[in-house]
Structures are given as structure tokens and as C-alpha cells.
Design an enzyme around this catalytic site. Structure first.
Site, mmCIF file in Angstrom:
data_model
loop_
_atom_site.group_PDB
_atom_site.id
_atom_site.type_symbol
_atom_site.label_atom_id
_atom_site.label_comp_id
_atom_site.label_asym_id
_atom_site.label_seq_id
_atom_site.Cartn_x
_atom_site.Cartn_y
_atom_site.Cartn_z
ATOM 1 N N CYS A 122 39.466 38.430 45.591
ATOM 2 C CA CYS A 122 40.239 38.566 44.366
ATOM 3 C C CYS A 122 41.722 38.390 44.707
ATOM 4 C CB CYS A 122 39.986 39.952 43.790
ATOM 5 S SG CYS A 122 41.104 40.457 42.469
ATOM 6 N N HIS A 256 34.271 42.867 38.438
ATOM 7 C CA HIS A 256 35.419 43.200 39.285
ATOM 8 C C HIS A 256 36.728 43.085 38.496
ATOM 9 C CE1 HIS A 256 37.698 43.448 43.133
ATOM 10 N NE2 HIS A 256 38.576 42.734 42.422
ATOM 11 N N GLU A 257 36.941 41.941 37.865
ATOM 12 C CA GLU A 257 38.228 41.735 37.167
ATOM 13 C C GLU A 257 38.346 42.670 35.961
ATOM 14 O OE1 GLU A 257 40.195 40.387 39.005
ATOM 15 O OE2 GLU A 257 38.939 39.074 40.235
ATOM 16 N N HIS A 260 39.847 45.878 36.977
ATOM 17 C CA HIS A 260 41.317 45.856 36.973
ATOM 18 C C HIS A 260 41.849 46.035 35.547
ATOM 19 C CE1 HIS A 260 41.699 44.922 41.145
ATOM 20 N NE2 HIS A 260 41.281 43.672 41.070
ATOM 21 N N HIS A 266 41.792 48.210 44.063
ATOM 22 C CA HIS A 266 40.736 47.865 45.005
ATOM 23 C C HIS A 266 40.195 49.095 45.726
ATOM 24 C CE1 HIS A 266 42.060 43.413 45.088
ATOM 25 N NE2 HIS A 266 41.101 43.625 44.214
HETATM 26 ZN ZN LIG Z 1 40.555 42.605 42.556
#
Ligand SMILES: [Zn+2]
Ligand SMILES: *[C@@H]1O[C@H](CO)[C@@H](O)[C@H](O)[C@H]1NC(C)=O
Ligand SMILES: *[C@@H]1O[C@H](CO)[C@@H](O)[C@H](O)[C@H]1NC(C)=O
Ligand SMILES: *[C@@H]1O[C@H](CO)[C@@H](O)[C@H](O)[C@H]1NC(C)=O
Ligand SMILES: *[C@@H]1O[C@H](CO)[C@@H](O)[C@H](O)[C@H]1NC(C)=O
Ligand SMILES: *[C@@H]1O[C@H](CO)[C@@H](O)[C@H](O)[C@H]1NC(C)=O
Ligand SMILES: *[C@@H]1O[C@H](CO)[C@@H](O)[C@H](O)[C@H]1NC(C)=O
Ligand SMILES: [Zn+2]
Length: 303
Positions: A122, A256-257, A260, A266
Site C-alpha cells: 500500500c 485494506h484501503e 484507512h 498500518h
Molecule cells: Zn495501507
């Protein structure tokens, strides 16, 4: 994961035992595109005190990832002479990187460290202030953005930019569903991107947000902290909608994104969705660490 790693390790051993050029193969090109981190191949085994071309790029890279404040290291006059010197702050940064990724903490740019740095990841940094220490708590290893930004409302609209392929939409919607199953968040679709809080797009190259694709800074994708809501994926990567071997799993990257977008940074836990790097073909779900992280951020009960 193993599918990629085994033939690769074999190659490494092969070269080690025959000709000593193994280091030239750590950051491999993919799809005939040289790795943007190829400079690392020339830096195998560099350590404190060395003055080698390419160390400056290593400093810049570790600065992008949040391990080092390269600009603060020397004044501009001193920079030219010292830019390629492996100094104390670089060693400290490298050790911190090795600790985050569970490597041997040697302070030497050994081959395992180079291999880890070259793994697809990422684009968001691991630290937002190089002074911050590692998130080693007793059980959980999740992190937040500086100031712990979060959404005030729990019902959020999402939209797809015109460049999002039809096949990419269901895996991204599955990712939204998985996050909403462990949080009070409800996500609903809107067609008009400017009416959405969460905006998915595919971009290429430098697209004006400081995270260019085709450059280590952009990674495979990146997602911004609340209340930004933008999620960008590199259109030039192979994406898979249903577990193709040589491609990155869209739902895994989406989970994952979106982490965020909801406020998570992370994690050092390899199995967590918020761990920064990923192998082609790897499919992950939310891990207890991700769920503990989001619950801690939003002060939800039942950890
Ligand atoms: Zn990330
Ligand atoms: C480092 O300094 C240069 C110029 O001195 C500037 O252009 C660049 O944006 C700075 N980078 C960071 C990460 O602060
Ligand atoms: C490091 O190497 C560069 C180029 O080889 C040289 O110009 C520079 O003076 C060296 N720095 C030191 C402190 O020796
Ligand atoms: C760490 O060091 C040990 C002992 O030298 C070695 O066996 C092991 O492979 C190293 N691990 C990594 C990830 O490099
Ligand atoms: C990091 O710590 C150094 C030394 O204590 C300090 O000068 C610097 O301002 C700090 N940087 C940030 C971004 O907090
Ligand atoms: C999209 O939403 C914006 C902001 O609400 C509005 O100004 C614009 O007219 C809408 N566009 C379309 C095509 O409906
Ligand atoms: C992308 O897919 C092509 C064709 O399936 C394959 O040859 C290539 O290795 C893949 N690239 C990556 C980076 O996995
Ligand atoms: Zn972007």
C-alpha cells in the site's frame, strides 16, 4: 502466497550456489517494467559508515514510509557530500523498519530486508511522524492516523468513478459489507461521485495527490484518512475479481484501503488486513487485530 515465494527462493539459492550475483535479483521487474526500487539491488549489505551511490534513494524511500526525516538530517550545504552516507539516523530508521516487518534487527541492508522492501504494498506510510515509536502493545498492533481522525456520522454514501470497471464493483461492495458487519457503519450507493463520502477510483502515474503510481510512493493503492474518503488503485496493476493467481485480489485491497478511510493506519500483524504488503493472489479477511483497532478508535464495546 507460497505460490509466489517458493520458485523465487529457489532462484535465489540457485544463484547463491553458482555465481555470486544473487543480489542483482532481489527487486525484480514485473510485466517487463523494472522495479522502481531497483536501486536497492546495488545496495546489498550496505551499513553504517558506507558511502555508496543509491543510499540517498534509500533515505528518501524510508522517509516516504515515515521511518526517517531525510530533510532534517543535514543542512543543504552539507547534503551533497553526505547524501550517500549511511549515517546514524539511517541505521535507526532501518532498524525500525526491520522491527515493524519482523526481520532480524541488524541495521544492515541485508537481502531479506531488500526483498521485503520490494514486495508490493500500500502507498500509505507506516508512520506519520518518524519520532513515533512502534505500536507494540501487548495484544494489538493496529495504529491510527495522527490525531485519531474518525467519521462523526455512521451512514456513509459511496460512489464509483467513471473509470471503475463493472467487475471491480462487487468485490469492493463485499469489502464494504465486511466492514459494516463489525461496525455500526452503513454504506449506501450513490451514482454521483460528488455526493459520496467514499469515492473509489483507478488512477495512473502522478495524479496530483502526492502518491504517484508507478513509483513506490503510490503503492498498489492508497486510501485517505477521515473525512477524506478517497480510495485510489493503480490501473496498471493486474487486479483480480475472484482469486486469479498472478493478480492482486480486489476485495483484499478494498478491505485494506477502506480500513484507512475509516481511520486505521498500518498494523505490524502479518495476518491483519492493515499489514502494508501483499502478494499477488493473496486473499485476506478482517483479522481480530483490525476489528480491535476499529472498535478502539470508535470506542465500541465488545472487543
Ligand atoms: Zn495501507
Ligand atoms: C525536502 O526539501 C526539499 C527542498 O529543500 C523540498 O522540495 C521537499 O519537499 C522536502 N521533502 C520533505 C519530505 O519534506
Ligand atoms: C562520498 O562519496 C562522494 C562520491 O564518491 C564524495 O564526493 C564525497 O565527498 C564522499 N563523502 C565523504 C564524507 O567522504
Ligand atoms: C535471522 O537470522 C538467523 C540467524 O542468522 C537466520 O537463520 C534467519 O534466516 C534470519 N532471518 C531473516 C528473516 O533474515
Ligand atoms: C522529532 O524529534 C526531534 C528531536 O527531538 C525534533 O527536533 C523534531 O521536531 C521532531 N519531529 C516531529 C515531526 O515531531
Ligand atoms: C452531482 O452532485 C453535485 C453536488 O451535489 C451537483 O452539483 C451536480 O449537479 C450533480 N451532478 C449530476 C450529474 O447529477
Ligand atoms: C499480470 O498478468 C499477466 C498475464 O496473466 C502475467 O503474465 C503477469 O505476470 C502478471 N503480472 C503481475 C505483476 O502479476
Ligand atoms: Zn492517489
Amino acid at each position: 502466497m507460497t505460490i509466489q515465494v517458493f520458485p523465487y527462493l529457489f532462484l535465489l539459492f540457485y544463484f547463491h550456489s553458482h555465481i555470486d550475483i544473487a543480489h542483482a535479483h532481489l527487486c525484480e521487474s514485473r510485466n517487463n517494467v523494472p522495479s522502481p526500487l531497483g536501486f536497492l539491488n546495488q545496495l546489498s549489505q550496505v551499513q553504517k559508515g558506507d558511502n555508496v551511490t543509491g543510499v540517498r534513494e534509500l533515505k528518501k524511500h524510508l522517509s516516504y514510509l515515515g521511518y526517517l526525516n531525510y530533510n532534517n538530517t543535514y543542512s543543504n550545504d552539507q547534503k551533497k557530500e553526505h547524501e550517500n552516507i549511511f549515517d546514524d539516523s539511517l541505521e535507526t530508521a532501518l532498524k525500525k523498519y526491520q522491527k515493524f516487518y519482523h526481520l532480524n534487527i541488524t541495521g544492515v541492508l541485508d537481502d531479506s530486508t531488500i526483498t521485503k522492501m520490494c514486495q508490493p504494498r500500500c502507498g500509505m506510510p507506516d508512520f506519520f511522524n518518524p519520532n513515533n515509536s512502534l505500536p507494540f502493545r501487548t495484544i494489538s498492533h493496529y495504529t491510527f492516523f495522527p490525531g485519531n481522525p474518525k467519521w462523526q456520522k455512521k451512514t456513509l454514501a459511496y460512489a464509483f468513478d467513471w473509470n471503475v470497471k463493472e467487475e471491480a464493483k462487487p468485490p469492493l461492495e463485499h469489502a464494504l459489507k465486511e466492514w459494516s458487519s463489525v461496525t455500526p457503519f452503513k454504506f449506501y450507493y450513490v451514482k454521483n461521485v460528488s455526493r459520496a463520502e467514499i469515492k473509489f477510483s483507478f488512477m495512473s502515474g502522478d495524479h496530483g495527490d502526492g502518491y504517484p503510481f508507478g513509483d513506490p510512493r503510490g503503492g498498489l493503492g492508497h486510501g485517505f484518512a477521515p473525512p477524506d474518503g478517497r480510495v485510489h488503485f493503480d490501473v496498471n496493476q493486474n487486479w483480480s475479481w475472484a482469486g486469479k493467481r498472478n493478480a492482486f485480489d480486489m476485495k483484499t485491497a478494498g478491505l485494506h484501503e477502506l480500513g484507512h478511510v475509516l481511520g486505521l493506519g498500518h498494523s505490524t500483524i502479518v495476518e491483519a488486513i492493515m499489514y502494508p504488503s501483499v502478494h499477488p493472489g493473496e486473499r485476506k479477511k478482517l483479522h481480530k487485530d483490525d476489528i480491535n483497532g476499529i472498535k478502539a478508535l470508535y470506542k465500541l464495546r465488545g472487543k
